[in-house]
Scaffold this motif. Sequence first.
Motif, short mmCIF file in Angstrom:
data_model
loop_
_atom_site.label_atom_id
_atom_site.label_comp_id
_atom_site.label_asym_id
_atom_site.label_seq_id
_atom_site.Cartn_x
_atom_site.Cartn_y
_atom_site.Cartn_z
N VAL A 1 0.84 -1.21 0.00
CA VAL A 1 0.00 0.00 0.00
C VAL A 1 0.87 1.25 0.00
CG1 VAL A 1 -1.86 1.25 1.16
CG2 VAL A 1 -1.85 -1.25 1.16
N SER A 2 1.57 1.50 1.12
CA SER A 2 2.44 2.68 1.21
C SER A 2 3.27 2.57 2.48
CB SER A 2 1.62 3.97 1.24
OG SER A 2 0.95 4.10 2.47
N ASP A 3 4.30 3.40 2.57
CA ASP A 3 5.15 3.41 3.76
C ASP A 3 4.36 3.84 4.99
OD1 ASP A 3 7.30 2.60 2.27
OD2 ASP A 3 8.15 4.61 2.02
N ALA A 4 3.43 4.80 4.83
CA ALA A 4 2.66 5.28 5.96
C ALA A 4 1.76 4.19 6.52
CB ALA A 4 1.82 6.50 5.56
N VAL A 5 1.12 3.41 5.63
CA VAL A 5 0.25 2.32 6.08
C VAL A 5 1.08 1.20 6.70
CG1 VAL A 5 -1.43 0.59 5.32
CG2 VAL A 5 -1.53 2.91 4.40
N LEU A 6 2.26 0.93 6.13
CA LEU A 6 3.14 -0.07 6.72
C LEU A 6 3.58 0.35 8.12
CD1 LEU A 6 4.81 -2.65 6.57
CD2 LEU A 6 6.60 -1.35 5.38
N GLU A 7 3.85 1.64 8.29
CA GLU A 7 4.29 2.14 9.60
C GLU A 7 3.23 1.92 10.67
OE1 GLU A 7 6.12 6.26 11.57
OE2 GLU A 7 5.63 6.16 9.43
N LYS B 1 -6.89 6.44 10.26
CA LYS B 1 -8.03 6.51 11.19
C LYS B 1 -8.63 5.13 11.43
CE LYS B 1 -9.24 11.35 10.59
NZ LYS B 1 -10.28 12.34 10.29
N LEU B 2 -8.62 4.29 10.40
CA LEU B 2 -9.09 2.92 10.58
C LEU B 2 -8.23 2.20 11.62
CD1 LEU B 2 -10.08 0.39 7.82
CD2 LEU B 2 -8.54 -0.28 9.64
N ALA B 3 -6.90 2.31 11.47
CA ALA B 3 -5.99 1.64 12.40
C ALA B 3 -6.16 2.19 13.82
CB ALA B 3 -4.55 1.80 11.94
N ALA B 4 -6.28 3.52 13.94
CA ALA B 4 -6.42 4.14 15.27
C ALA B 4 -7.70 3.68 15.96
CB ALA B 4 -6.41 5.66 15.13
N GLU B 5 -8.78 3.61 15.19
CA GLU B 5 -10.06 3.19 15.77
C GLU B 5 -10.03 1.72 16.15
OE1 GLU B 5 -13.95 4.15 17.05
OE2 GLU B 5 -12.48 5.49 16.13
N ALA B 6 -9.47 0.89 15.27
CA ALA B 6 -9.44 -0.55 15.53
C ALA B 6 -8.57 -0.89 16.73
CB ALA B 6 -8.92 -1.29 14.29
N MET B 7 -7.48 -0.16 16.93
CA MET B 7 -6.58 -0.48 18.04
C MET B 7 -7.21 -0.23 19.39
SD MET B 7 -2.92 0.79 16.46
CE MET B 7 -1.94 0.43 17.92
N GLY B 8 -8.30 0.54 19.42
CA GLY B 8 -9.03 0.70 20.68
C GLY B 8 -9.56 -0.62 21.22
N ALA B 9 -9.69 -1.62 20.33
CA ALA B 9 -10.18 -2.94 20.77
C ALA B 9 -9.24 -3.59 21.77
CB ALA B 9 -10.36 -3.85 19.55
N LEU B 10 -7.96 -3.20 21.76
CA LEU B 10 -6.99 -3.83 22.65
C LEU B 10 -7.24 -3.53 24.12
CD1 LEU B 10 -3.75 -3.32 20.53
CD2 LEU B 10 -5.02 -5.43 20.90
#
Length: 442
Positions: free
Chosen positions: A70-76, A136-145
């Motif tokens: 995808v991209s470096d930002a998404v990989l990060e 934003k998808l990653a940030a929201e999903a990580m709240g599940a932890l």
Amino acid sequence: MQNTDSVMDRLEKLVSRLEQFECRVTASAVATDIHASTGAPVGSGSDIVTAYDEILSRQVEHVVDTAKAVSDAVLEVSEALKRAFVEERRIVYAMAHCKKPSDNEMQALLAPVAREIDAVQAKASGRRTKEEMHLKLAAEAMGALSWVCCPPGAGAGAPPRHVEEAQQGALFYGNKILMEHRRTGPEHVAWVKAVQELFDALKAYAKEFHKSGPSWNAGGVPLAELGEAPAPPAAPPAAKAPAGRAPAAGAPDAVPAKPPAAKAPAAGPPDAAPAKPPAAKAPVLELRDRRRWVVENHDGDGGLVVEAGDPKQSVYVYGCRGCTLQVRGKVNAITVDKCERTGVVFESAVASCEAVNCRAVQLQVTGHCGTFAVDKCDGLRLFLSRESTGADIVTAKSSEVIIVAPGATDEDDMVEQPVPEQFVSRLEGGRLVTAPASHSAA
């Protein structure tokens, strides 16, 4: 003859009892050897660690693998998500071996996970980029932890329900990515599906092992006596890929490339003193003047409770991060100010419930509330009870506000509806008429 038979019967019973005793002694010795060599208490729930390791080696690795295209930002952010899962494994390992720790010990356990979540949240709320929805998808999903913070009294299914709520919040951004890239960017679609599969697996894991709350080992050792958690088992080696190409995304045995080593920070002036971090403010939960509950500065506390005894009392929540607050009883009003990744569940409010200057918060009413006000918030989910579906919802200077309401019947699923963010205004007969913008599909 009878005496002989009687003696033989007694001897046989004695031999049988001695054999049983020998088996028990042998089993005890073996268990003691295992305890001495591994440091694990006898009878610990190793299954919960093994099942979690399966998620790490498969679904988490798959997210990282698909991000590479995808991209470096998404990989990060995908690697940050992986680090958060690895840090949470320390908590899962502690659950299998330890008694439930104190609140302070739990906060210390959660700190590395919270740092990774905060880092992704900061990227998601920064300047707009072409990967904004991915972040934003990653940030929201990580709240599940933060399911590990669900209190035992939160009701059956609390951890899996918490994971599902965070997953549904992430799905809002995932759908936007799918709409934009469904035909032109299969690598984006693959990454979104990998994240979805990861949290499907985490939800199934929580449902199997932690359905009624995080499963700590009641017969385990205190957390202070637990040694360092062993590293998770290495993923199976992948077949060597051709030069210049990574293993195929989604392959179950694919191993992500080792991330580059972090560069050492540039040396500063020899006399420069490191900047001191700002002092953390003391958390507060108290009733002031018998009229106002104040909940302030809590971090990672999933068991905050306000016991309201008078409908004239109000509740003010300020500066909380990664917390869950339950307000029991009817109150006059509730205000949630400058909070992040925090959920507030309340029964009834006579006047209103207001959120201001918040990010990634959830509000849920189980009884009645006639007015909700949302001001300067980014990413707010409002769960309405059937009794409150007629409430007024006032929003200003806010984005990504989603209203979740009951279906037509109690058996139907909850229905999500986003609050419009774009509007079209026109003059009609000398009057300004404004309506939400509608986007027709191409």
